[in-house]
Design a protein around this motif. Structure first.
Motif, PDB file in Angstrom:
ATOM      1  N   VAL A 123      -5.265   6.782 -41.141  1.00 34.25           N
ATOM      2  CA  VAL A 123      -4.967   5.879 -40.008  1.00 34.25           C
ATOM      3  C   VAL A 123      -6.251   5.120 -39.646  1.00 34.25           C
ATOM      4  N   LEU A 124      -6.137   3.783 -39.434  1.00 41.03           N
ATOM      5  CA  LEU A 124      -7.258   2.939 -38.987  1.00 41.03           C
ATOM      6  C   LEU A 124      -7.033   2.571 -37.515  1.00 41.03           C
ATOM      7  N   ALA A 125      -7.988   2.950 -36.654  1.00 40.39           N
ATOM      8  CA  ALA A 125      -7.898   2.647 -35.206  1.00 40.39           C
ATOM      9  C   ALA A 125      -9.092   1.768 -34.831  1.00 40.39           C
ATOM     10  N   CYS A 126      -8.828   0.485 -34.553  1.00 38.44           N
ATOM     11  CA  CYS A 126      -9.906  -0.471 -34.236  1.00 38.44           C
ATOM     12  C   CYS A 126      -9.796  -0.909 -32.775  1.00 38.44           C
ATOM     13  N   GLY A 127     -10.922  -0.878 -32.106  1.00 37.28           N
ATOM     14  CA  GLY A 127     -10.988  -1.465 -30.762  1.00 37.28           C
ATOM     15  C   GLY A 127     -11.309  -2.950 -30.870  1.00 37.28           C
ATOM     16  N   GLY A 128     -11.992  -3.482 -29.861  1.00 42.04           N
ATOM     17  CA  GLY A 128     -12.385  -4.878 -29.928  1.00 42.04           C
ATOM     18  C   GLY A 128     -13.552  -5.059 -30.873  1.00 42.04           C
ATOM     19  N   LEU A 129     -13.323  -5.732 -31.978  1.00 42.01           N
ATOM     20  CA  LEU A 129     -14.367  -5.926 -32.972  1.00 42.01           C
ATOM     21  C   LEU A 129     -15.084  -7.246 -32.728  1.00 42.01           C
ATOM     22  N   PRO A 130     -16.390  -7.296 -33.022  1.00 38.47           N
ATOM     23  CA  PRO A 130     -17.164  -8.506 -32.749  1.00 38.47           C
ATOM     24  C   PRO A 130     -16.947  -9.545 -33.846  1.00 38.47           C
ATOM     25  N   PRO A 131     -17.476 -10.725 -33.666  1.00 38.92           N
ATOM     26  CA  PRO A 131     -17.472 -11.726 -34.740  1.00 38.92           C
ATOM     27  C   PRO A 131     -18.398 -11.271 -35.866  1.00 38.92           C
ATOM     28  N   PRO A 132     -18.484 -12.013 -36.959  1.00 36.66           N
ATOM     29  CA  PRO A 132     -19.343 -11.591 -38.075  1.00 36.66           C
ATOM     30  C   PRO A 132     -20.735 -11.199 -37.616  1.00 36.66           C
ATOM     31  N   ILE A 133     -21.269 -10.126 -38.230  1.00 35.22           N
ATOM     32  CA  ILE A 133     -22.537  -9.546 -37.827  1.00 35.22           C
ATOM     33  C   ILE A 133     -23.490  -9.580 -39.004  1.00 35.22           C
ATOM     34  N   LEU A 134     -24.758  -9.241 -38.719  1.00 34.90           N
ATOM     35  CA  LEU A 134     -25.766  -9.086 -39.766  1.00 34.90           C
ATOM     36  C   LEU A 134     -25.923  -7.598 -40.057  1.00 34.90           C
ATOM     37  N   ALA A 135     -25.509  -7.115 -41.256  1.00 34.62           N
ATOM     38  CA  ALA A 135     -25.596  -5.694 -41.605  1.00 34.62           C
ATOM     39  C   ALA A 135     -25.613  -5.562 -43.134  1.00 34.62           C
ATOM     40  N   ASP A 136     -25.974  -4.340 -43.581  1.00 30.10           N
ATOM     41  CA  ASP A 136     -25.944  -4.022 -45.021  1.00 30.10           C
ATOM     42  C   ASP A 136     -24.528  -3.557 -45.350  1.00 30.10           C
ATOM     43  N   GLY A 137     -23.672  -4.458 -45.807  1.00 30.02           N
ATOM     44  CA  GLY A 137     -22.260  -4.153 -46.048  1.00 30.02           C
ATOM     45  C   GLY A 137     -22.037  -3.058 -47.075  1.00 30.02           C
ATOM     46  N   PRO A 138     -22.701  -3.091 -48.239  1.00 32.30           N
ATOM     47  CA  PRO A 138     -22.448  -2.035 -49.226  1.00 32.30           C
ATOM     48  C   PRO A 138     -22.792  -0.645 -48.711  1.00 32.30           C
ATOM     49  N   ARG A 139     -23.922  -0.505 -47.994  1.00 26.37           N
ATOM     50  CA  ARG A 139     -24.292   0.820 -47.476  1.00 26.37           C
ATOM     51  C   ARG A 139     -23.283   1.294 -46.437  1.00 26.37           C
ATOM     52  N   LEU A 140     -22.901   0.393 -45.512  1.00 25.68           N
ATOM     53  CA  LEU A 140     -21.941   0.780 -44.487  1.00 25.68           C
ATOM     54  C   LEU A 140     -20.595   1.139 -45.122  1.00 25.68           C
ATOM     55  N   ARG A 141     -20.153   0.387 -46.133  1.00 25.77           N
ATOM     56  CA  ARG A 141     -18.895   0.684 -46.819  1.00 25.77           C
ATOM     57  C   ARG A 141     -18.959   2.056 -47.495  1.00 25.77           C
ATOM     58  N   GLN A 142     -20.093   2.368 -48.155  1.00 23.96           N
ATOM     59  CA  GLN A 142     -20.221   3.640 -48.859  1.00 23.96           C
ATOM     60  C   GLN A 142     -20.212   4.808 -47.887  1.00 23.96           C
ATOM     61  N   VAL A 143     -20.893   4.633 -46.724  1.00 25.50           N
ATOM     62  CA  VAL A 143     -20.914   5.712 -45.728  1.00 25.50           C
ATOM     63  C   VAL A 143     -19.509   5.997 -45.234  1.00 25.50           C
ATOM     64  N   LEU A 144     -18.784   4.937 -44.821  1.00 26.19           N
ATOM     65  CA  LEU A 144     -17.436   5.144 -44.278  1.00 26.19           C
ATOM     66  C   LEU A 144     -16.503   5.711 -45.343  1.00 26.19           C
ATOM     67  N   ALA A 145     -16.623   5.223 -46.600  1.00 24.20           N
ATOM     68  CA  ALA A 145     -15.747   5.732 -47.669  1.00 24.20           C
ATOM     69  C   ALA A 145     -16.047   7.197 -47.968  1.00 24.20           C
TER      70      ALA A 145
END
Length: 767
Positions: free
Chosen positions: A648-670
């Motif tokens: 299940v994906l539960a999202c609150g209010g998400l911001p507009p595009p941000i500056l972040a390391d997408g691959p690292r964040l994706r790997q952590v969440l996965a």
């Protein structure tokens, strides 16, 4: 006409005298008037002959006011018409001709007619002299005169206020039952009688009012000489009696005051002080000023012109009384609170005010001096007390100070005082210390080859000049022992004396401790050096071991990856072959998945090694969170073989595009989501994401992975038994730290597990 010429000469001479008086009173000529006033001509027509004091005062103040305002003296024309003479009507044509010849060619800007005869003569005989010039009068024109008049007409009332005087009479003499008013039959006299009848009408119901115009002047004087005590006389306007006898109003008033046997009240200020009690009088000089101000207002265009007669209000009358007459007739002046009194004897205070004020000032001065002396005495006593207390406090501070204190007199460079600590430190009694030179206390060899006393004096002079000095000395006691002291010299305030405060603190123990500390410091420095060398060796060994591990892992991964790739490829091909039976295909599938898991573990080991050696950089790039979260959910659904676990994906209010390391964040969440799904046999795994503002264009992102394994125990054991669990969590923890946060793990029996972290990021710049 010879008498008339003499009268005109007399009037001109009086005007010149008034001009000189005005110039002398001002001390300088008035400021230049506007052109309209400097060029204006004013003609004043007086009904009677000169020498009538009342109207002469009016004319005098009138001329002075115009002159001060800027009208030239030669443009102010005053004519006396002598209309009180018996043959006035007969000579009227000749008088008209003379005035027409004199003023017909002049641009008269304003005419002023005083009293009724002058008004009648002006309207009838002088209509052709400057016919458009305004006319100002103090009398009332008739209806026929108004109909025939072509000039703008202004009326200013100089007539007395007999009603106000009557009111004050009743205040002062409430028992009055009769009022007698001597009067004449001339035109001005008749105008006064008409006014008096109107103003006295309210009083005629209570008192009897008698006007004596039907009597000759002699009969009137005999009548007022035999009046009853409840009667008063009010002198008004008089110019001519029934028999033609003429008398100026002020002279008539004076004769009335001499003849009357009852109090005489006046209507003009001229006779108050000459026998009249007083009254609500008309101030004639003030009336002349007001008359001139009315003329100036018309000439300057400040006075509005009404149809018929424009009435100009007169100023108020003045309550003026003669104190001697009030005492003569035993009249109580208490009701006259606002009145002005003439000839009033000064009160005791007014008579001796200067003496009383001078004496009072002397008494106040002496009292002030006495108070100042008392205050000064109290201040002196407080100062002496404060000085004694300060001296006692200083003595107590010095006596019980923890250091030795001596007072040095620079005149002979010897001590003059000492405290108890000085006796203990130096081993000499106080009486012996007093009178000793500082050099006698010091051990030899501290001043080199120079003169010790001269060096001591030089140091003392520097301290007296204000230089703060502190130094060390070795003191020799009478028993031969020595102590090391710290000496501090300060200037000591003392009137007329050059004293220094010399404090001595025993620092022998401190010096010993300092020496021991220096020795300990040397030993500690040696130990630190040895430990640093050992630590450097250990760090070098650790780096070498880490390098060896990295080389080992790299070589092992290369050695293992080739056979694993062959096993994965062969097992996959065999499993897909149609010649294989179903049990054999399942077994080959198991071999294929195990190989893939083993290959993943090898990749995780290499990734963890790179993280620990700091070779994994953080690359910031614009990133949209919503697509990334959906991609993570899709990846984990493909990895999860257990269809009894719901993601299940539960999202609150998400911001507009941000500056972040997408691959690292994706790997952590996965990794976290795969770990929770793999460790859960059945239930729901939720990936929650929320964002809050942390400043301008800055956001705080919170991520959490929760499972619903209600009631499962031994979660840590199941996590450890799950293939790759330890590496997933380790890699995720390191990546979270790389992102600037910490991974938090919460496990509680009956509630499942939760993995959470939060990071702060900036908004991506607009394209």
């Amino acid at each position: 006409m010879g008498g008339h010429s003499f009268k005109r000469f007399w009037a001109g001479w009086m005007l010149a005298v008034w001009a000189l008086l005005a110039h002398g009173a001002d001390g300088a000529r008035p400021a230049a008037a506007p052109r309209s006033l400097a060029a204006a001509h004013v003609l004043l027509l007086n009904s009677y002959s000169p020498g009538r004091a009342a109207f002469d005062r009016v004319v005098e103040s009138f001329v002075l006011r115009l002159r001060t305002a800027g009208v030239p003296l030669e443009h102010i024309h005053v004519e006396y018409l002598h209309l009180n003479q018996p043959n006035a009507e007969l000579v009227a044509p000749a008088r008209r001709a003379m005035l027409s010849a004199q003023y017909g060619g002049l641009p008269i800007d304003m005419l002023v007619a005083l009293q009724q005869p002058a008004l009648n003569f002006t309207l009838k005989e002088l209509a052709e002299i400057s016919p458009q010039a305004p006319l100002l009068t103090d009398s009332e024109p008739s209806t026929l005169q108004l109909d025939a008049n072509r000039r703008p007409l202004f009326k200013y009332t100089i007539m007395p206020d007999i009603g106000a005087t009557m009111k004050e009479v009743m205040l002062l003499l409430p028992r009055t039952r009769r009022v007698v008013v001597p009067a004449g039959v001339a035109e001005a006299d008749r105008a006064f009688l008409r006014q008096a009848e109107v103003e006295l009408a309210p009083w005629m119901r209570r008192i009897q009012v008698e006007f004596l115009q039907n009597m000759s002047w002699a009969e009137q004087m005999r009548y007022v000489a035999n009046l009853t005590s409840d009667t008063v006389v009010i002198t008004g306007m008089f110019n001519r009696d029934r028999d033609g006898y003429t008398l100026p109003t002020i002279d008539a008033a004076r004769e009335t005051m001499r003849a009357a046997n009852v109090p005489v009240f006046a209507l003009f200020d001229t006779i108050v002080g000459e026998g009249a009690v007083g009254g609500a009088v008309r101030n004639l000089p003030q009336s002349g000023i007001e008359l001139a101000d009315s003329v100036l207002a018309v000439l300057e265009g400040r006075q509005a012109v009404n149809a018929g007669v424009t009435r100009v209000p007169a100023g108020p009358v003045q309550s003026l009384y003669d104190w001697r007459q009030l005492e003569r007739w035993q009249i109580d002046a208490a009701p006259l609170e606002q009145a002005t009194f003439l000839n009033r004897p000064p009160s005791l205070w007014r008579a001796h005010r200067a003496v009383v004020q001078g004496g009072g000032a002397v008494i106040v001065l002496l009292a002030g001096l006495l108070a100042a002396l008392l205050v000064q005495r109290r201040r002196l006593a407080r100062t002496e007390l404060a000085s004694r207390e300060s001296e006692e406090r200083f003595r107590a501070l010095v006596e019980y100070a923890p250091e030795a204190i001596l007072v040095l007199d620079l005149e002979d460079c010897r001590y003059v005082d000492a405290n108890g600590e000085a006796e203990k430190l130096f081993g000499h009694p106080r009486a012996q210390l007093q009178g000793m030179h500082p050099s006698t206390l010091y051990a030899p060899g501290q001043f080199g080859d120079g003169d010790v006393q001269q060096q001591v004096r030089g140091i003392s002079e520097r301290a007296w000049a204000g230089e703060p000095l502190a130094f060390e000395r070795v003191v020799r006691r009478p028993d031969g022992s020595t102590v090391t002291v710290e000496v501090k010299l300060r200037r000591l305030p003392a009137h007329g004396k050059r004293w220094l405060r010399c404090s001595y603190e025993d620092i022998t123990a401190r010096k010993k401790n300092e020496a021991e500390l220096l020795a300990h410091r040397d030993r500690l420095e040696e130990l630190v050096r040895q430990r640093t060398e050992a630590l450097s060796d250990a760090v070098a060994e650790a780096r070498a071991a880490n390098q060896a591990r990295s080389v080992f892992l790299a070589k092992m991964s290369e050695e293992l990856r080739a056979p694993l790739d062959a096993v994965i490829s062969l097992s996959g091909a065999l499993a897909a072959s149609p010649s294989m039976f179903e049990p054999e295909q399942r077994q080959l599938g198991t071999i294929n998945r195990a190989g893939q898991q083993l290959l993943g573990m090898i990749d995780d080991l290499l990734e963890l090694s790179r993280i620990e050696t700091g070779r994994v950089p953080l690359v910031l790039a614009p990133l949209a969170l919503q697509p990334l979260l959906k991609e993570v959910m899709d990846i984990v659904r493909l990895r999860t073989e257990n269809d009894r676990v719901m993601l299940v994906l539960a999202c609150g209010g998400l911001p507009p595009p941000i500056l972040a390391d997408g691959p690292r964040l994706r790997q952590v969440l996965a990794n976290l989501l795969s770990h929770a799904a793999g460790a859960l046999g059945q239930g729901t795994v939720t990936l929650a994401a929320d964002a809050q503002t942390a400043g301008a264009r800055r956001w705080r992102l919170a991520f959490a992975v929760r499972d619903s394994s209600a009631g499962r125990a031994g979660l840590a054991r199941q996590d450890d038994g799950y293939a790759g669990a330890g590496l997933d969590l380790g890699i995720s923890r390191e990546f979270v730290r790389l992102l600037g946060s910490e991974l938090l793990v919460r496990r509680q029996a009956g509630e499942g597990a939760e993995y959470s972290f939060s990071i702060e990021v900036d908004e991506a710049p607009l394209a």
